[in-house]
Design a protein around this motif. Structure first.
Motif, PDB file in Angstrom:
ATOM      1  N   LEU A 125       0.633  -1.246   0.125  1.00 54.19           N
ATOM      2  CA  LEU A 125       0.009  -0.100   0.014  1.00 54.19           C
ATOM      3  C   LEU A 125       0.929   1.354  -0.038  1.00 54.19           C
ATOM      4  O   LEU A 125       0.608   2.255  -0.487  1.00 54.19           O
ATOM      5  N   SER A 126       2.214   1.090   0.384  1.00 56.44           N
ATOM      6  CA  SER A 126       2.858   2.549   0.662  1.00 56.44           C
ATOM      7  C   SER A 126       3.347   2.701  -0.614  1.00 56.44           C
ATOM      8  O   SER A 126       3.842   4.029  -0.945  1.00 56.44           O
ATOM      9  N   ARG A 127       3.393   2.004  -1.604  1.00 58.15           N
ATOM     10  CA  ARG A 127       3.606   2.368  -3.114  1.00 58.15           C
ATOM     11  C   ARG A 127       2.585   3.198  -3.635  1.00 58.15           C
ATOM     12  O   ARG A 127       2.988   3.991  -4.715  1.00 58.15           O
ATOM     13  N   GLY A 128       1.469   3.514  -3.038  1.00 58.02           N
ATOM     14  CA  GLY A 128       0.761   4.585  -3.394  1.00 58.02           C
ATOM     15  C   GLY A 128      -0.257   3.954  -4.794  1.00 58.02           C
ATOM     16  O   GLY A 128      -0.842   4.675  -5.467  1.00 58.02           O
ATOM     17  N   GLU A 129      -0.060   2.811  -5.138  1.00 63.40           N
ATOM     18  CA  GLU A 129      -0.705   2.065  -6.310  1.00 63.40           C
ATOM     19  C   GLU A 129      -1.953   1.348  -5.817  1.00 63.40           C
ATOM     20  O   GLU A 129      -1.861   0.360  -5.185  1.00 63.40           O
ATOM     21  N   PRO A 130      -3.193   1.782  -6.394  1.00 63.10           N
ATOM     22  CA  PRO A 130      -4.443   1.098  -5.844  1.00 63.10           C
ATOM     23  C   PRO A 130      -4.433  -0.445  -6.490  1.00 63.10           C
ATOM     24  O   PRO A 130      -3.909  -0.636  -7.301  1.00 63.10           O
ATOM     25  N   ILE A 131      -5.037  -1.369  -5.394  1.00 62.65           N
ATOM     26  CA  ILE A 131      -4.911  -2.588  -5.675  1.00 62.65           C
ATOM     27  C   ILE A 131      -6.100  -2.848  -6.636  1.00 62.65           C
ATOM     28  O   ILE A 131      -6.984  -2.686  -6.287  1.00 62.65           O
ATOM     29  N   PRO A 132      -5.847  -3.801  -7.675  1.00 60.92           N
ATOM     30  CA  PRO A 132      -7.080  -4.155  -8.456  1.00 60.92           C
ATOM     31  C   PRO A 132      -8.130  -4.617  -7.591  1.00 60.92           C
ATOM     32  O   PRO A 132      -8.045  -5.333  -7.060  1.00 60.92           O
TER      33      PRO A 132
END
Length: 270
Positions: A64-71
């Motif tokens: 989550l810390s990458r800032g990319e929403p999980i599909p």
């Protein structure tokens, strides 16, 4: 008021109790989504430690810390696995008491493991040590108020916050001071932060984080069924609190104002 412990060295008796409890749970609760503890030959153990398998991958927190929403589809599958791990614990009379993204490992093959049973509670086993369970931001209101040391409903609350973060990337209440009491009655609807979330998923998660334990799911198994059915089962949303329940002072001020206006009108017309 719940007081969270500061990092420090635990007494040896407390550490021993924690390690024994974690080893017992890790060896006796069987779930493909729960971290295991490996048995150690007592003759070779000269120090206090546990041995656990190495799980490849990283934590949900790291993802989550990458800032990319999980599909969405992947997120629902992960959510169901975490919930199944919690369900397996509860069926054996174990309460995790520290469910959060840091304690969820996502494997490169899609596997999901819930880990860290150091503060778990085992039914009918006396506890030792004064460490307060839980992590700020995931603690249910009844624990924060000191009314509970952790049970299946508080686990469900922490699970709900974890799932909310899984899809939204942040807490239902935004980023606040971790030492302050959460504004439990005012969580942001999931779809406001994740517009592609289906209504049934939002209802399922919001019900898990209901401030009143009586308004949460009766059992985590019900939440598992809702996640795995993909909305095929009707999900009853958590009951919206009335103004009287949310803010009694404001409610009675409003009633008094209405009565005052009615009195003035009656005097003028009379």
């Amino acid at each position: 008021m719940l007081k969270f412990p500061k990092p420090g060295k635990l007494p040896e008796a407390d550490l021993r109790a924690i390690l024994l409890r974690e080893a017992f749970i890790g060896q006796h609760v069987d779930s493909p989504h729960l971290g295991r503890t490996l048995p150690v030959d007592p003759a070779r153990q000269s120090r206090l430690y546990n041995v656990q398998p190495f799980y490849e991958g990283g934590t949900l927190h790291g993802r989550l810390s990458r800032g990319e929403p999980i599909p969405m589809a992947e997120g629902v599958a992960i959510a169901a696995c975490i919930a199944r791990a919690v369900m397996a614990l509860h069926r054996q009379g174990v309460v995790h008491r520290d469910i959060k993204p840091d304690n969820v490992i996502l494997g490169p093959d899609g596997g999901v493991k819930l880990i860290d049973l150091g503060v778990a509670r085992v039914e009918r086993v006396e506890e030792t040590g004064a460490r307060a369970p839980g992590t700020p931001g995931f603690v249910a209101p009844e624990m924060f108020a000191g009314d509970s040391d952790g049970d299946e409903k508080t686990d469900q609350f922490a699970l709900g916050v974890t799932l909310y973060r899984l899809f939204a990337g942040e807490a239902p209440w935004g980023e606040i001071d971790p030492d302050s009491r959460l504004p439990y009655e005012r969580p942001t609807p999931l779809t406001r932060r994740r517009p592609d979330a289906p209504a049934w998923l939002e209802a399922a998660i919001m019900r898990a984080i209901a401030p009143d334990p009586a308004h949460r799911w009766a059992d985590v198994q019900d939440l598992v069924q809702a996640l795995e059915s993909g909305g095929a089962l009707a999900v009853e949303p958590a009951r919206e609190m009335s103004l009287l329940e949310r803010d009694p002072v404001r409610f009675w001020k409003g009633v008094s104002l209405v009565l005052l206006i009615a009195l003035i009108v009656s005097l003028v017309l009379g």
